[in-house]
Design an enzyme around this catalytic site. Structure first.
Site, mmCIF file in Angstrom:
data_model
loop_
_atom_site.group_PDB
_atom_site.id
_atom_site.type_symbol
_atom_site.label_atom_id
_atom_site.label_comp_id
_atom_site.label_asym_id
_atom_site.label_seq_id
_atom_site.Cartn_x
_atom_site.Cartn_y
_atom_site.Cartn_z
ATOM 1 N N SER B 140 37.502 80.606 136.227
ATOM 2 C CA SER B 140 36.819 79.447 136.794
ATOM 3 C C SER B 140 37.845 78.407 137.194
ATOM 4 C CB SER B 140 35.877 78.869 135.737
ATOM 5 O OG SER B 140 35.517 77.542 136.062
ATOM 6 N N TYR B 153 34.066 75.214 127.729
ATOM 7 C CA TYR B 153 33.973 76.139 128.856
ATOM 8 C C TYR B 153 35.357 76.350 129.472
ATOM 9 C CZ TYR B 153 32.505 77.759 133.489
ATOM 10 O OH TYR B 153 32.346 78.461 134.640
#
Lengths: 118, 215
Positions: B140, B153
Site C-alpha cells: 500500500s 495498517y
C-alpha cells in the site's frame, strides 16, 4: 512412503537427499558421516538445506522444523538425521529428554559429593 | 495441454483486486487457487462457470496458520506445482494507535503480515523443489508514506485502499499528482507483468503503482 520407515531407513533417506544436492554442486560423494558439518565440511548453503528439507517433507511427510526443532540447531548430518527420526518417532524425543535429565542429576550428585569431601 | 498450465495461488481472491487477479490469471491460461474467509457471489459464479476446471477455492481464515499451510499443501498436491503466489489478502484497520484495541492490532498483523509470510513459506517449499516460482506481495502507499489514522495498517504494509473510508480516499486522491486513485485493473496489470516471462530478470523489487503520490 506407505509404511513408516525404520530409523536406519530415515538415515539412508536423509543421506540420499544430501548426496543428491552435493552431486549437483561438487560431484558424487561416496559416503557421509554423521559428524560431517553441513556447511563447514560439505559446503551446503542455507538454500541448499531448505531444498533438502522441502524434498524430505515430500518424501517423509513431516517437517521437524515447523515446531519441533530449530533449523539453527542443525549443524551436522547426524543432527539432521536425528531431527527426522524424532519427528517420526516422538518417543525418541521424550527418551532423549529423560536421558538429559538423568545426566544432569548425575552431574549434580557428583558436585554435591565433591563439596562434602571438602 | 491442461497439465502444462501454470498454477497461481491468490490470497483474498473473493472480491476487489483479488477477484480481478483470479480472472486475469484464468484469462492467461493459469490454473488458479484462491482462499478467502467467505464465499462471495464472485466465487460462487466462478465455481459454477468453471465446474472445477482450473479453479479451486478454499474457505480459510488468514489468522489460522495451520489452515493456511494445509490449503497450500492441498493445492500443491492436487495441482502438482505452484508457480505464482500473490499475497493480496488484507484487512484495513483505521483509528489512531493510542485508542486502538490491542486485539485489533494483533488481528491486523496476523492477517496482513503473518499470513503472507506463512503462505510464502509454504509455497516456497514447492517452488524450491520445482526450481522456479514467483511471489508478489500487494502492499500500500501507506507502507511508504505515513498518514494519520493508519498507523497499524501502515505497519503491516498491506490491504486494499478500496476498504478505506471515503475521507481517506479523497485525501489520498488530492495528494496524488494524477489526481485520482488507481483503478483495480491498473494494479492487477502490474502483478500480471511481474509474474510474466517478460519480468524474468526482475527479483526482489518494489514496483510502486500509485499515480506518483510517493515520488
Amino acid at each position: 512412503m506407505l509404511t513408516a520407515p525404520t530409523l536406519a531407513q530415515i538415515e539412508s533417506i536423509v543421506h540420499g537427499r544430501i548426496r543428491a544436492v552435493l552431486a549437483e554442486r561438487v560431484g558424487e560423494v561416496a559416503r557421509l558421516s554423521g559428524t560431517d558439518k553441513l556447511s563447514a565440511t560439505l559446503g551446503l548453503s542455507s538454500l541448499d538445506l531448505a531444498f533438502v528439507v522441502a524434498e524430505l517433507e515430500a518424501e517423509l511427510g513431516v517437517d521437524p522444523f515447523a515446531k519441533l526443532v530449530s533449523i539453527t540447531s542443525v549443524r551436522s548430518v547426524g543432527d539432521l538425521v536425528r531431527a527426522y527420526q524424532q519427528a517420526l518417532f516422538p518417543e525418541l524425543q521424550r527418551g532423549g529428554d529423560e536421558h538429559a535429565v538423568a545426566a544432569a542429576v548425575k552431574r549434580a550428585q557428583t558436585r554435591r559429593t565433591r563439596r562434602k569431601r571438602r | 495441454m491442461p497439465q502444462a498450465r501454470k498454477v497461481a495461488l491468490v490470497s483474498g481472491g473473493s472480491r476487489g483486486l483479488g477477484a480481478q487477479l483470479v480472472s486475469g490469471f484464468l484469462d492467461r491460461h493459469y490454473r488458479v487457487a484462491t482462499l478467502s474467509r467467505t464465499k462471495t457471489t464472485f466465487i460462487t459464479k466462478m465455481l459454477r462457470a468453471r465446474k472445477g476446471q482450473h479453479f479451486h477455492w478454499g474457505a480459510v481464515d488468514g489468522r489460522d496458520h495451520e489452515a493456511l499451510r494445509a490449503f497450500v499443501k492441498d493445492v500443491g498436491d492436487r495441482l502438482g506445482r505452484i508457480d505464482v503466489l500473490v499475497n493480496n489478502a488484507g484487512i484495513a484497520m483505521e483509528g489512531i494507535l493510542p485508542t486502538m484495541r490491542t486485539r485489533d492490532i494483533v488481528e491486523a498483523v496476523e492477517v496482513n503480515l503473518t499470513a503472507a509470510l506463512v503462505l510464502a513459506q509454504a509455497c516456497s517449499r514447492f517452488m524450491l523443489r520445482q526450481g522456479s516460482g514467483c511471489i508478489v506481495n500487494i502492499s500500500s502507499v501507506h507502507a511508504i508514506r505515513g498518514h494519520s489514522g493508519v498507523a497499524v495498517y501502515s505497519a503491516t504494509k498491506a490491504a486494499l485502499v478500496s476498504d478505506m473510508a471515503e475521507e481517506q480516499k479523497r485525501r489520498i486522491a488530492r495528494r496524488t499528482p494524477l489526481g485520482r486513485l488507481a483503478r483495480i485493473d491498473e494494479v492487477a496489470n502490474a502483478v500480471h507483468f511481474l509474474t510474466s516471462d517478460q519480468a524474468s530478470f526482475i527479483t526482489g523489487q518494489t514496483l510502486v503503482v500509485d499515480g506518483g503520490i510517493t515520488c
